[in-house]
Design a protein around this motif. Structure first.
Motif, PDB file in Angstrom:
ATOM      1  N   ALA A 231      -8.206   8.896   7.201  1.00  0.00           N
ATOM      2  CA  ALA A 231      -7.188   8.226   8.011  1.00  0.00           C
ATOM      3  C   ALA A 231      -7.309   6.709   7.875  1.00  0.00           C
ATOM      4  O   ALA A 231      -6.298   6.004   7.758  1.00  0.00           O
ATOM      5  N   ALA A 232      -8.543   6.209   7.865  1.00  0.00           N
ATOM      6  CA  ALA A 232      -8.746   4.763   7.708  1.00  0.00           C
ATOM      7  C   ALA A 232      -8.230   4.297   6.356  1.00  0.00           C
ATOM      8  O   ALA A 232      -7.612   3.228   6.239  1.00  0.00           O
ATOM      9  N   TRP A 233      -8.464   5.100   5.296  1.00  0.00           N
ATOM     10  CA  TRP A 233      -7.981   4.736   3.961  1.00  0.00           C
ATOM     11  C   TRP A 233      -6.455   4.702   3.919  1.00  0.00           C
ATOM     12  O   TRP A 233      -5.853   3.839   3.263  1.00  0.00           O
ATOM     13  N   LEU A 234      -5.817   5.616   4.648  1.00  0.00           N
ATOM     14  CA  LEU A 234      -4.354   5.654   4.690  1.00  0.00           C
ATOM     15  C   LEU A 234      -3.776   4.657   5.681  1.00  0.00           C
ATOM     16  O   LEU A 234      -2.555   4.445   5.694  1.00  0.00           O
ATOM     17  N   GLY A 235      -4.625   4.058   6.527  1.00  0.00           N
ATOM     18  CA  GLY A 235      -4.147   3.100   7.510  1.00  0.00           C
ATOM     19  C   GLY A 235      -3.441   3.735   8.689  1.00  0.00           C
ATOM     20  O   GLY A 235      -2.511   3.151   9.262  1.00  0.00           O
ATOM     21  N   ILE A 236      -3.890   4.942   9.081  1.00  0.00           N
ATOM     22  CA  ILE A 236      -3.284   5.637  10.211  1.00  0.00           C
ATOM     23  C   ILE A 236      -4.366   6.088  11.174  1.00  0.00           C
ATOM     24  O   ILE A 236      -5.565   6.033  10.871  1.00  0.00           O
ATOM     25  N   GLU A 237      -3.958   6.562  12.335  1.00  0.00           N
ATOM     26  CA  GLU A 237      -4.897   7.126  13.295  1.00  0.00           C
ATOM     27  C   GLU A 237      -5.295   8.540  12.850  1.00  0.00           C
ATOM     28  O   GLU A 237      -4.474   9.249  12.260  1.00  0.00           O
ATOM     29  N   PRO A 238      -6.533   8.956  13.140  1.00  0.00           N
ATOM     30  CA  PRO A 238      -6.937  10.317  12.759  1.00  0.00           C
ATOM     31  C   PRO A 238      -5.998  11.400  13.270  1.00  0.00           C
ATOM     32  O   PRO A 238      -5.767  12.401  12.583  1.00  0.00           O
ATOM     33  N   SER A 239      -5.418  11.195  14.443  1.00  0.00           N
ATOM     34  CA  SER A 239      -4.510  12.192  15.009  1.00  0.00           C
ATOM     35  C   SER A 239      -3.221  12.323  14.201  1.00  0.00           C
ATOM     36  O   SER A 239      -2.500  13.327  14.320  1.00  0.00           O
ATOM     37  N   GLU A 240      -2.912  11.303  13.395  1.00  0.00           N
ATOM     38  CA  GLU A 240      -1.685  11.320  12.584  1.00  0.00           C
ATOM     39  C   GLU A 240      -1.900  11.957  11.214  1.00  0.00           C
ATOM     40  O   GLU A 240      -0.935  12.162  10.465  1.00  0.00           O
ATOM     41  N   LEU A 241      -3.140  12.262  10.874  1.00  0.00           N
ATOM     42  CA  LEU A 241      -3.447  12.797   9.549  1.00  0.00           C
ATOM     43  C   LEU A 241      -2.924  14.223   9.427  1.00  0.00           C
ATOM     44  O   LEU A 241      -3.248  15.081  10.237  1.00  0.00           O
ATOM     45  N   PHE A 242      -2.145  14.491   8.404  1.00  0.00           N
ATOM     46  CA  PHE A 242      -1.642  15.842   8.177  1.00  0.00           C
ATOM     47  C   PHE A 242      -2.734  16.663   7.500  1.00  0.00           C
ATOM     48  O   PHE A 242      -3.327  16.237   6.508  1.00  0.00           O
ATOM     49  N   ALA A 243      -2.991  17.859   8.017  1.00  0.00           N
ATOM     50  CA  ALA A 243      -4.013  18.728   7.431  1.00  0.00           C
ATOM     51  C   ALA A 243      -3.809  20.151   7.928  1.00  0.00           C
ATOM     52  O   ALA A 243      -3.180  20.381   8.968  1.00  0.00           O
ATOM     53  N   LEU A 244      -4.353  21.085   7.177  1.00  0.00           N
ATOM     54  CA  LEU A 244      -4.395  22.477   7.630  1.00  0.00           C
ATOM     55  C   LEU A 244      -5.745  22.698   8.289  1.00  0.00           C
ATOM     56  O   LEU A 244      -6.632  23.365   7.756  1.00  0.00           O
TER      57      LEU A 244
END
Length: 286
Positions: A231-244
């Motif tokens: 998430a940090a690498w993408l510049g987003i919050e962990p809660s915003e990370l898309f994952a299964l």
């Protein structure tokens, strides 16, 4: 539904690869993807092991950094694999992680030119052409493969920036979209790819983190650190990370959303213990 692939995680012991690849083929996945990160394992040798251990699955390289690879030598390596295993190889190329490229003295200034010229040279060689290219970064003069493959493997890029995505649409057969990006980001990437000239047959290969569990504590223990890092690498919050990540029953809706956004292949990266069991549970849910 998109093709379903599985990543052989870089932290797994290399000697586990043949058995893992065979297990993935047995349970019915379409692809097995291998990675090349500095200090872990070389992607071409890893792909060779995976191909030798299987008879059906497609093996993808995701990705070989262009700064580390002379195009003629890379084409020779890929041709060997593609000739022995026709139709079962996907060749992935990218810019390379800048810090890693600096560590080994391979950083290049004209990154976009290097990637584009490498793809053009490698594709020409794999197609059996005599290649002469004097570009900004790549210089090849009258080189031809003696044993080009009967089926040239598709070349995909692993890129994220807008200009790089347009480049991918212009010269590559597909694009790898990294872990954490969801349907909206996939659609945005494809828009840039099409702006560069990519057509409907340009394959969007979406990597995603996988962990099947109903236990929030287990999920945090097995995935928390990597989710925060990605998430940090993408510049987003962990809660915003898309994952299964979570119950397997949640997977079909997420996979359908990715497919509707244009994902042609979904590559699962199982985290934590029993990766084979996690993939089986996900396939069963799908």
């Amino acid at each position: 539904m998109p093709r379903i692939g599985v990543m052989f995680d870089r932290d797994r012991a290399p000697e586990e690869l043949p058995g893992f690849a065979a297990a993935m083929e047995e349970i019915g996945v379409d692809d097995l993807w291998v990675v090349e990160d500095l200090g872990w394992a070389g992607s071409v040798s890893t792909a060779a092991l995976a191909l030798a251990a299987t008879s059906r699955v497609r093996v993808g390289i995701g990705i070989a950094p262009a700064p580390l690879r002379n195009p003629a030598l890379l084409a020779m390596e890929l041709a060997m694999l593609a000739r022995v295993h026709p139709g079962r190889l996907v060749a992935g190329l990218g810019h390379g992680v800048p810090a890693w490229m600096r560590q080994v003295g391979a950083e290049r200034k004209a990154k976009l030119a290097l990637l584009e010229e490498t793809i053009l040279a490698v594709r020409g060689l794999l197609n059996g052409e005599t290649v002469t290219l004097h570009g900004r970064e790549v210089h090849i003069d009258g080189v031809k493969l003696v044993h080009p493959p009967a089926v040239a493997p598709p070349i995909v890029t692993g890129v994220v920036g807008p200009r790089s995505l347009e480049l991918s649409g212009r010269v590559a057969d597909g694009t790898i979209i990294p872990e954490g990006k969801g349907p909206a980001e996939v659609a945005e990437a494809l828009e840039l790819i099409r702006r560069g000239g990519g057509q409907d047959d340009h394959e969007a290969v979406v990597f995603t983190l996988l962990h099947v569990s109903d236990d929030p504590a287990a999920i945090e223990r097995e995935t928390g650190d990597l989710v925060r890092t990605q998430a940090a690498w993408l510049g987003i919050e962990p809660s915003e990370l898309f994952a299964l990540i979570g119950p397997a029953a949640d997977s079909p809706a997420k996979v359908s959303a990715l497919a509707e956004a244009g994902a042609g292949t979904l590559v699962l990266r199982p985290l934590g213990p029993d990766p084979v069991g996690q993939v089986k549970a996900t396939l069963a849910a799908l």
